[in-house]
Design an enzyme around this catalytic site. Structure first.
Site, PDB file in Angstrom:
ATOM      1  N   THR A  51      19.891 -16.087  -1.824  1.00  0.00           N
ATOM      2  CA  THR A  51      20.139 -14.685  -2.117  1.00  0.00           C
ATOM      3  C   THR A  51      18.823 -13.925  -2.288  1.00  0.00           C
ATOM      4  O   THR A  51      17.751 -14.512  -2.326  1.00  0.00           O
ATOM      5  CB  THR A  51      20.977 -14.543  -3.397  1.00  0.00           C
ATOM      6  OG1 THR A  51      20.277 -15.154  -4.494  1.00  0.00           O
ATOM      7  CG2 THR A  51      22.342 -15.207  -3.243  1.00  0.00           C
ATOM      8  N   SER A  52      18.918 -12.613  -2.375  1.00  0.00           N
ATOM      9  CA  SER A  52      17.833 -11.670  -2.700  1.00  0.00           C
ATOM     10  C   SER A  52      17.004 -11.237  -1.501  1.00  0.00           C
ATOM     11  O   SER A  52      16.081 -10.448  -1.646  1.00  0.00           O
ATOM     12  CB  SER A  52      16.886 -12.222  -3.783  1.00  0.00           C
ATOM     13  OG  SER A  52      15.856 -13.020  -3.228  1.00  0.00           O
TER      14      SER A  52
ATOM     15  N   MET B 163      19.410 -19.643  -6.045  1.00  0.00           N
ATOM     16  CA  MET B 163      19.950 -18.508  -6.817  1.00  0.00           C
ATOM     17  C   MET B 163      18.800 -17.565  -7.186  1.00  0.00           C
ATOM     18  O   MET B 163      18.254 -17.618  -8.280  1.00  0.00           O
ATOM     19  CB  MET B 163      20.660 -19.025  -8.076  1.00  0.00           C
ATOM     20  CG  MET B 163      21.716 -20.068  -7.799  1.00  0.00           C
ATOM     21  SD  MET B 163      22.580 -20.618  -9.294  1.00  0.00           S
ATOM     22  CE  MET B 163      21.231 -21.383 -10.193  1.00  0.00           C
ATOM     23  N   ASP B 164      18.470 -16.674  -6.273  1.00  0.00           N
ATOM     24  CA  ASP B 164      17.282 -15.842  -6.440  1.00  0.00           C
ATOM     25  C   ASP B 164      17.672 -14.392  -6.743  1.00  0.00           C
ATOM     26  O   ASP B 164      18.631 -13.874  -6.169  1.00  0.00           O
ATOM     27  CB  ASP B 164      16.448 -15.897  -5.158  1.00  0.00           C
ATOM     28  CG  ASP B 164      15.046 -15.352  -5.338  1.00  0.00           C
ATOM     29  OD1 ASP B 164      14.584 -15.271  -6.499  1.00  0.00           O
ATOM     30  OD2 ASP B 164      14.413 -15.007  -4.327  1.00  0.00           O
ATOM     31  N   GLY B 165      16.910 -13.765  -7.632  1.00  0.00           N
ATOM     32  CA  GLY B 165      17.075 -12.342  -7.847  1.00  0.00           C
ATOM     33  C   GLY B 165      17.527 -11.916  -9.227  1.00  0.00           C
ATOM     34  O   GLY B 165      17.777 -10.725  -9.459  1.00  0.00           O
TER      35      GLY B 165
END
Length: 322
Positions: free
Chosen positions: A269-270, A93-95
């Site tokens: 993500t990101s 879960m990046d960003g």
């Protein structure tokens, strides 16, 4: 009421603030904090923070994702097949920080928006028939972040376990945490132990949170446990060590069904294209999908697209069909 004009936003943590409610259409039981921002089209928005929830408002309408109960779909979205659904989905879960900074908001609001996206992701995975969801919430490397941000995250994790995880438990999900739990503060350790114990007999989806986690730490600890068993005579010799034995000592052994312990699909993500020390052993044959969206913007349609891409891939495990 706090109202900060874009782009100058004070890096304020909203906990312990007492604010007046901006509208009776919101909640009557909480006090709200408000930040003014605008998007790339010069449209103004207000971000309301209350009790760990971020709500975005433009004009008189409040934009908020609906979490629902996460009941299974009677029919899957077009293009998805039940038989090809991955059993185990892992998500980096990046960003969150970039999401907040791009809107002129404190990073804390990015993490809070990420919390909302994580809950929706969990419920959507359950709806689609995924058996295990593992999310990367906090790495061992994340301790180098600013002290106030880390403190905010620890408070947020406790709130997630008390609130969101409790709802998942009521929905028959098994919740567990992998990582160096002993390195977390005692109050968080206690909540983790309690939620895992209370949900251990549930029969629904496994929801696994990687907290203070490192793939290298996971492998190292498994190696130490096996070495001690050889030293103590529990294992006859090093020749008894094989891949199956190592997998039994990895932290993903919290997943009851052993055939589901390795992710079929990993989503990050990101736009970053790396694993960042996440599930290194378990991801040997995992299908990887990288999404440009920042995690707070990752929604049901994005998950459906990732699952569709997964179902179109041929998993050969080193072999080939001609």
């Amino acid at each position: 009421m706090l109202c900060v004009n874009f782009p100058a936003v004070a890096p304020t943590i909203f906990n312990n603030m007492s604010m007046n409610k901006p509208s009776s259409r919101l909640s009557s039981s909480h006090n709200y904090s408000r930040i003014k921002s605008r998007d790339n089209n010069n449209n103004y928005y207000y971000y309301y923070y209350c009790g760990g929830v971020v709500k975005r408002r433009m004009g008189s309408s409040i934009i908020k994702s609906s979490c629902g109960t996460g009941g299974a779909y009677k029919e899957l979205p077009e293009g998805l097949e039940k038989e090809l659904m991955p059993k185990h989905v892992a998500v980096i879960m990046d960003g969150n920080r970039r999401w907040a900074k791009s809107r002129g908001l404190p990073v804390q609001l990015g993490h809070t928006a990420g919390r909302r996206a994580m809950k929706q992701l969990t419920l959507n995975c359950k709806k689609f028939g995924v058996q295990v969801l593992t999310v990367f919430a906090f790495s061992t490397e994340n301790w180098i972040r600013p002290k106030e941000e880390v403190e905010f995250l620890m408070n947020l994790f406790e709130e997630v376990i008390r609130s969101d995880m409790e709802e998942l438990i009521q929905n028959d999900m098994r919740v567990s945490v992998v990582g160096n739990v002993g390195g977390l503060r005692p109050s968080l350790q206690s909540l983790i132990t309690s939620s895992s114990e209370r949900s251990k007999d549930n029969k629904g989806m496994d929801m696994v949170t990687a907290l203070n986690y490192s793939g290298r730490y996971d492998i190292t600890e498994a190696t130490k446990q096996i070495a001690r068993k050889v030293k103590d005579g529990v294992l006859g010799s090093v020749e008894d060590i094989d891949e199956t034995l190592i997998e039994k000592h990895l932290q993903t052994n919290v997943i009851e069904e052993s055939s589901f312990r390795n992710p079929d699909l990993l989503i990050r993500t990101s736009g970053e294209l790396r694993l960042s020390n996440f599930m290194l052993w378990q991801s040997a044959y995992t299908e990887l999908i990288f999404v440009d969206k920042l995690f707070p913007d990752f929604n049901e349609a994005d998950l459906v697209e990732a699952l569709t891409l997964f179902q179109k891939r041929q998993r050969r495990y080193g072999g080939h069909k001609y």
